[in-house]
Design a protein around this motif. Structure first.
Motif, mmCIF file in Angstrom:
data_model
loop_
_atom_site.group_PDB
_atom_site.id
_atom_site.type_symbol
_atom_site.label_atom_id
_atom_site.label_comp_id
_atom_site.label_asym_id
_atom_site.label_seq_id
_atom_site.Cartn_x
_atom_site.Cartn_y
_atom_site.Cartn_z
ATOM 1 N N GLN A 123 -32.821 48.127 -61.742
ATOM 2 C CA GLN A 123 -31.528 47.511 -61.411
ATOM 3 C C GLN A 123 -31.499 46.818 -60.060
ATOM 4 O O GLN A 123 -30.622 46.012 -59.799
ATOM 5 N N ILE A 124 -32.454 47.125 -59.193
ATOM 6 C CA ILE A 124 -32.384 46.510 -57.868
ATOM 7 C C ILE A 124 -32.876 45.056 -57.855
ATOM 8 O O ILE A 124 -32.684 44.347 -56.883
ATOM 9 N N LEU A 125 -33.476 44.616 -58.971
ATOM 10 C CA LEU A 125 -33.969 43.234 -59.010
ATOM 11 C C LEU A 125 -32.845 42.238 -58.732
ATOM 12 O O LEU A 125 -33.015 41.273 -57.996
ATOM 13 N N ALA A 126 -31.687 42.508 -59.305
ATOM 14 C CA ALA A 126 -30.556 41.593 -59.145
ATOM 15 C C ALA A 126 -30.171 41.457 -57.674
ATOM 16 O O ALA A 126 -29.883 40.360 -57.187
ATOM 17 N N GLN A 127 -30.200 42.582 -56.961
ATOM 18 C CA GLN A 127 -29.815 42.553 -55.538
ATOM 19 C C GLN A 127 -30.740 41.664 -54.721
ATOM 20 O O GLN A 127 -30.341 41.096 -53.721
ATOM 21 N N LEU A 128 -31.991 41.593 -55.160
ATOM 22 C CA LEU A 128 -32.991 40.910 -54.340
ATOM 23 C C LEU A 128 -33.110 39.425 -54.681
ATOM 24 O O LEU A 128 -33.980 38.731 -54.188
ATOM 25 N N GLN A 129 -32.196 38.974 -55.549
ATOM 26 C CA GLN A 129 -32.306 37.584 -55.979
ATOM 27 C C GLN A 129 -31.735 36.581 -54.973
ATOM 28 O O GLN A 129 -32.075 35.426 -55.004
ATOM 29 N N GLU A 130 -30.877 37.054 -54.068
ATOM 30 C CA GLU A 130 -30.315 36.080 -53.132
ATOM 31 C C GLU A 130 -30.563 36.462 -51.681
ATOM 32 O O GLU A 130 -30.591 37.630 -51.321
ATOM 33 N N ALA A 131 -30.726 35.424 -50.890
ATOM 34 C CA ALA A 131 -30.986 35.640 -49.471
ATOM 35 C C ALA A 131 -29.690 35.961 -48.742
ATOM 36 O O ALA A 131 -28.615 35.515 -49.133
ATOM 37 N N ALA A 132 -29.824 36.745 -47.678
ATOM 38 C CA ALA A 132 -28.647 37.109 -46.900
ATOM 39 C C ALA A 132 -28.245 35.974 -45.968
ATOM 40 O O ALA A 132 -27.131 35.934 -45.479
ATOM 41 N N ASN A 133 -29.196 35.078 -45.700
ATOM 42 C CA ASN A 133 -28.875 34.027 -44.728
ATOM 43 C C ASN A 133 -28.787 32.671 -45.403
ATOM 44 O O ASN A 133 -29.225 32.503 -46.523
#
Ligand code: 6R9
Length: 656
Positions: free
Chosen positions: A646-656
């Motif tokens: 499930q963490i794949l989705a979280q890592l799809q976008e950059a914070a900056n």
């Protein structure tokens, strides 16, 4: 080219205490150097003497090395032996009642097995396998949870000369099928279910699914160990047989099958640079020698030690440093079914206290996650039994190393950072802890007899401080013999023409410091080239993890128009995952932090926050998956072994 100030250029160095050194098997640098010189001057007799000292031979060998068909080397090739005899029978005259295994189940229940009991169980099961028609040279796939029977199954195969191929219990049906098919297995050994972290793992159901995929036609029997009371969902009459029924009435003695030194002991599949896993084929005597010798040297093993390696037998570490090395020495070892965080993050520390563990061997990823979940927890337990701490599997960042050293080891226990691979079969570069001073983040120096070096593209050694390819310049006994069914791939992958087929190419990059210490920078494909500068992803990760906010970080490259490659960092904070403005702020801070720690060129272009990183069940960060995420590509990799999809989705976008 501007020099990158690497935080890996550690200046801290920790020699063993006088007391540790005095009692050690390899005591002090002089003793270590003497062994290295012996290996340099008399390479063949160095290994020949060790093979005579450590292995019980049925028929002695007359020649140490046959290199007439390099790189298909043969060691001790007219010797005859049996590995299970070496691990069990030879301890019985003096140590029949010594505890071999202290099994702690997922729910905390403890079972102790003596050497004579283990011998009896292995013999009975070996006879059971024979009754299914398994004979010398047949392949047996073992798809088991981390229970006593997994070790019994491996030893039973070794006893009758069958070649086992252990498939980690977290692998999917497809992965299992591929391995069964490639190995042409005759029997599959599994359990109805496994238990991990309070949850059941449907091993038999997955095995059934693997068969339904097709390709498992070579298999005539599936042996099912009943681990839980839930039975088995499906049963194929004529193929499936319960473990307890199979051993019913079997004799408690089983004459070992005496095999040739070069007969294969096992195949273990590992990922390569292509999609198809490689069946790493190990020999009988050479592998056993590597496991036995390295075990006593890297852990300074003594007969009264209580040893615990937290690996699963599904990985090479579980082969060399659970099933074969420790048992070959008649050691007492803890084996553990569960996970470090169940029922809570004190599990390891509680177990060390309870079983009075003296040698503890785990992975950096476990250490980092336990720091995150409770850096103060070890202090609540009595860990004074510990005397040696080991790590394996990936580079350990200096911060995690220091925590392990100070908080877990009380500043008393040498940290043995062991560099090696499925292919090398045993530890290659690691401190012998009574001699070699350790440095946080370095696996230190090669073991005596291992001719490791770092070379450039042409095979020439590189200067200290410069990165290059990690190679081993002479064959050694425990080296992979071939890739099962694909000798050509073996030669091309490991003995490439660039080095005239002479050096074993490990696939890692590394550099050496002024004192000759090795620092692993990562897989060759993990080295980034940013604006013409070579950057080890590990260096940036270390910098990030050195930040007080960061628990874990993984760095990959992605193509960049101007710089060639840009740096993308996937970061897990010690606190909760930030979002929006907060995430931007933290990301900015971290970029500046890295610029400050290493240099501006190493500053991540992008930072992505997750609650965790995608890891395999063995705890390795799935870097290829991260590269795809960084590039915004569709995920086409097999994510079935992901601990936390499930963490794949979280890592799809950059914070900056
Ligand atoms: C034993 C094992 C092998 C790869 C290897 C390297 C990495 C293992 C390491 C390490 C730095 C260490 N690796 N130990 N990197 N320091 N102490 O893990 O075998 O699963 O085949 O992995 O793991 O990159 O090439 P395997």
């Amino acid at each position: 080219m501007s020099t990158i100030e690497s935080i890996l250029k550690e200046t801290r160095s920790f020699p063993p205490s006088d007391d540790f050194r005095r009692k050690a098997q390899i005591s002090g640098m002089e003793a270590y150097n003497a062994l290295c010189e012996q290996a340099d001057d008399h390479y063949l007799s160095f290994w020949g003497d060790l093979a005579r000292e450590l292995i019980a031979w049925k028929k002695p060998f007359s020649r140490v090395l046959d290199d007439s068909n390099a790189p298909f080397f043969k060691w001790f090739d007219d010797g005859v032996l049996n590995v299970s005899y070496n691990c069990l029978d030879r301890h019985l005259p003096l140590n029949a009642n010594k505890i071999a295994l202290i099994f702690e189940a997922d729910d905390g229940e403890v079972t102790r097995v003596t050497y004579s009991e283990l011998h009896r169980r292995v013999c009975q099961f070996a006879n059971g396998l024979k009754s299914l028609g398994v004979a010398k040279g047949d392949r047996v796939v073992i798809y088991m949870p981390m229970v006593i029977e997994a070790i019994v199954a491996m030893q039973a195969c070794a006893r009758i000369g069958a070649i086992h191929s252990v498939v980690f219990g977290g692998f999917s049906a497809g992965a299992l099928r591929d391995r069964v098919q490639d190995a042409g297995a005759k029997v599959v050994i599994t359990a109805n279910e496994g238990l991990r972290g309070g949850k059941t793992v449907a091993l038999k159901a997955t095995t059934d699914e693997a068969f339904e995929l097709g390709g498992c036609e070579s298999v005539s029997s599936v042996v099912v160990y009943q681990r839980t009371n839930n039975g088995a969902s499906k049963w194929t009459e004529g193929r499936d047989v319960w473990w307890h029924k199979l051993i019913e009435g079997q004799a408690e003695e089983c004459e070992p099958e005496w095999v040739n030194a070069e007969d294969p002991l096992f195949i273990l599949y590992t990922s390569g640079s292509t999609g198809k896993p490689k069946g790493i084929q190990h020999s009988t005597a050479g592998f056993l020698l590597g496991a036995l010798n390295s075990f006593r040297w890297i852990f300074d093993y003594k007969p009264n030690d209580v040893y615990w390696c937290t690996a699963d037998v599904g990985w090479i570490t579980g082969h060399s440093y659970i099933t074969y090395g420790p048992l070959g020495h008649g050691a007492t070892q803890v084996i553990f079914e569960g996970v470090p965080t169940y029922p809570d993050a004190s599990r390891f520390w509680r177990m060390i206290e309870k079983h009075k563990v003296s040698i503890f061997y785990t992975a950096p990823t476990a250490i980092r996650s336990l720091i995150k979940l409770g850096a103060d927890l070890p202090a609540k337990y009595d860990l004074s039994s510990l005397r040696v701490l080991g790590t394996v599997g990936e580079p350990i960042n200096p911060e995690a190393w220091m925590w392990y050293y100070e908080v877990v080891g009380g500043g008393r226990c040498p940290i043995v950072d062991t560099w090696w691979q499925t292919e090398t079969g045993s530890a290659m570069i690691a401190p012998t802890p009574g001699a070699v001073p350790t440095k946080p983040g370095s696996c230190t120096l090669p073991l005596p007899g291992i001719m490791a070096d770092i070379v450039d593209e042409s095979g020439a050694p590189v200067e200290p401080g410069k990165g290059g390819f990690l190679v081993i310049k002479k064959p050694f006994p425990s080296l992979v013999r071939t890739i099962w069914g694909d000798p050509d791939r073996f030669r091309k992958t490991y003995f490439p023409d660039e080095f005239e087929g002479k050096y074993y190419l490990a696939g890692d990059s590394a550099h050496r410091d002024e004192s000759g210490y090795f620092w692993i920078m990562g897989r060759i494909d993990d080295v980034l080239n940013v604006s013409g500068h070579r950057l080890g992803t590990m260096e940036i990760e270390s910098a990030l993890v050195a930040n007080p906010l960061v628990a874990e970080a993984a760095v990959v490259g992605k193509p960049h128009d101007i710089k060639g490659e840009a740096v993308v960092a996937f970061v897990v904070l010690k606190g909760s995952r930030p979002s929006g403005d907060e995430a931007r702020k933290v990301a900015d801070n971290l970029k500046q932090w890295v610029a400050h720690e290493i240099g501006k060129i190493a500053q991540p272009d992008e930072i992505r926050f997750g609650e965790n990183l995608p890891k395999t069940r063995s705890g390795k960060i799935m870097r290829r998956l991260l590269r795809s995420l960084a590039r915004g590509e569709e995920i086409v990799q097999d994510v079935s072994t992901l601990e936390n999809p499930q963490i794949l989705a979280q890592l799809q976008e950059a914070a900056n």
